[in-house]
Motif scaffolding. Structure first.
Motif, PDB file in Angstrom:
ATOM      1  N   GLN A  29       7.075  17.898  -3.881  1.00 43.55           N
ATOM      2  CA  GLN A  29       7.144  19.243  -4.456  1.00 43.55           C
ATOM      3  C   GLN A  29       8.029  19.263  -5.700  1.00 43.55           C
ATOM      4  N   ALA A  30       9.098  18.480  -5.670  1.00 45.69           N
ATOM      5  CA  ALA A  30      10.001  18.435  -6.818  1.00 45.69           C
ATOM      6  C   ALA A  30       9.313  17.817  -8.029  1.00 45.69           C
ATOM      7  N   ILE A  31       8.535  16.766  -7.799  1.00 50.15           N
ATOM      8  CA  ILE A  31       7.821  16.126  -8.904  1.00 50.15           C
ATOM      9  C   ILE A  31       6.797  17.084  -9.491  1.00 50.15           C
ATOM     10  N   ARG A  32       6.143  17.856  -8.617  1.00 47.64           N
ATOM     11  CA  ARG A  32       5.180  18.855  -9.095  1.00 47.64           C
ATOM     12  C   ARG A  32       5.872  20.107  -9.616  1.00 47.64           C
ATOM     13  N   GLN A  33       7.180  20.245  -9.281  1.00 46.49           N
ATOM     14  CA  GLN A  33       7.974  21.423  -9.643  1.00 46.49           C
ATOM     15  C   GLN A  33       7.338  22.693  -9.099  1.00 46.49           C
ATOM     16  N   HIS A  36      10.290  23.694  -5.388  1.00 43.14           N
ATOM     17  CA  HIS A  36      10.980  22.591  -4.717  1.00 43.14           C
ATOM     18  C   HIS A  36      12.372  22.969  -4.233  1.00 43.14           C
ATOM     19  N   TRP A  37      13.041  23.903  -4.909  1.00 47.38           N
ATOM     20  CA  TRP A  37      14.369  24.307  -4.435  1.00 47.38           C
ATOM     21  C   TRP A  37      14.268  25.137  -3.160  1.00 47.38           C
ATOM     22  N   TRP A  38      13.184  25.885  -3.009  1.00 52.85           N
ATOM     23  CA  TRP A  38      12.953  26.585  -1.742  1.00 52.85           C
ATOM     24  C   TRP A  38      12.759  25.577  -0.613  1.00 52.85           C
ATOM     25  N   SER A  39      11.954  24.560  -0.886  1.00 50.24           N
ATOM     26  CA  SER A  39      11.693  23.531   0.125  1.00 50.24           C
ATOM     27  C   SER A  39      12.980  22.806   0.508  1.00 50.24           C
ATOM     28  N   LEU A 108       4.366  30.077  -2.953  1.00 46.36           N
ATOM     29  CA  LEU A 108       5.667  30.010  -2.293  1.00 46.36           C
ATOM     30  C   LEU A 108       5.495  30.061  -0.775  1.00 46.36           C
ATOM     31  N   LYS A 109       4.600  30.924  -0.310  1.00 47.09           N
ATOM     32  CA  LYS A 109       4.361  31.045   1.130  1.00 47.09           C
ATOM     33  C   LYS A 109       3.858  29.722   1.708  1.00 47.09           C
ATOM     34  N   LEU A 113       5.883  27.534   4.521  1.00 41.99           N
ATOM     35  CA  LEU A 113       5.277  27.242   5.831  1.00 41.99           C
ATOM     36  C   LEU A 113       5.128  25.738   6.060  1.00 41.99           C
ATOM     37  N   THR A 114       4.730  25.002   5.029  1.00 41.80           N
ATOM     38  CA  THR A 114       4.577  23.558   5.185  1.00 41.80           C
ATOM     39  C   THR A 114       5.927  22.884   5.398  1.00 41.80           C
ATOM     40  N   THR A 115       6.951  23.339   4.673  1.00 43.69           N
ATOM     41  CA  THR A 115       8.291  22.782   4.861  1.00 43.69           C
ATOM     42  C   THR A 115       8.780  23.012   6.282  1.00 43.69           C
TER      43      THR A 115
END
Length: 201
Positions: A29-33, A36-39, A108-109, A113-115
């Motif tokens: 997620q961070a690489i895709r931006q 990622h901070w939520w995750s 974001l949802k 949910l995945t995280t």
């Protein structure tokens, strides 16, 4: 006090690094931006809560419910297997280079949910945070300081993943790099799922 803090930081840091499903998802997620901070924040919060529950004796209740652990085990196998299939599918078909603000992004949802699923459907997380870490913490002179060290390890690790992944995005967001990343993620998820299915808990 310092010794208890450092023990929590080092021991829990090593355990967190070994929980591959969370790490792989936050990094991707961070690489895709994509939020990622939520995750990363959800992973940190979950760890702190689970560490705290474990230190307050939830581990005893968990051990008293082997059926719940077994059900969680197979849910984890199914979910991690599905994530692996998705990753391998992306390796086969490829995907366009993803840069910040371009292409189809996750909601974001969906990320939240995945995280939560990657965190809460992995039985290894419970064994580590509710059983193993409290067992180490119970041997420390200061349990609260040990808990602070363990929490610091999670915050530093996931914060570092989110930051490093977003910084590396310009170099990693290419079709070839994504095939490699998705392949590694798929192998990691498959290995964890197989370990749970064959080896159990």
């Amino acid at each position: 006090m310092l010794e208890s803090y450092l023990t929590g930081l080092i021991v829990c840091g090593g355990i967190i690094v070994a929980i591959g499903a969370q790490n792989a998802y936050v990094l991707s997620q961070a690489i895709r931006q994509e939020h990622h901070w939520w995750s990363a924040g959800l992973c940190m919060t979950s760890d702190v809560l689970l560490f705290s529950l474990g230190m307050f004796g939830v581990s005893a209740a968990l051990m008293a419910m082997p059926e719940a652990l077994n059900a969680l085990r197979w849910l984890g196998v199914l979910f991690l297997g599905w994530l692996a299939i998705q990753a391998f599918y992306r390796v086969i078909i490829g995907r366009a280079a993803l840069k910040a603000g371009e292409g189809r992004t996750a909601t974001l949802k969906g990320v939240v949910l995945t995280t939560l699923a990657v965190t809460l459907l992995n039985p290894q997380v419970y064994l580590d945070t509710l059983l193993l870490i409290p067992a180490v913490g119970a041997q420390q002179a200061d349990g609260a300081t040990f808990l602070a060290g363990a929490s610091s390890a999670s915050i530093l690790w996931f914060g570092g993943l989110a930051w490093a992944g977003s910084r590396l995005a310009p170099w990693l967001a290419t079709p070839t790099a994504w095939r490699v990343i998705d392949g590694v993620i798929g192998l990691m998820m498959s290995a964890i799922a197989l370990q749970l299915a064959i080896g159990g808990l």
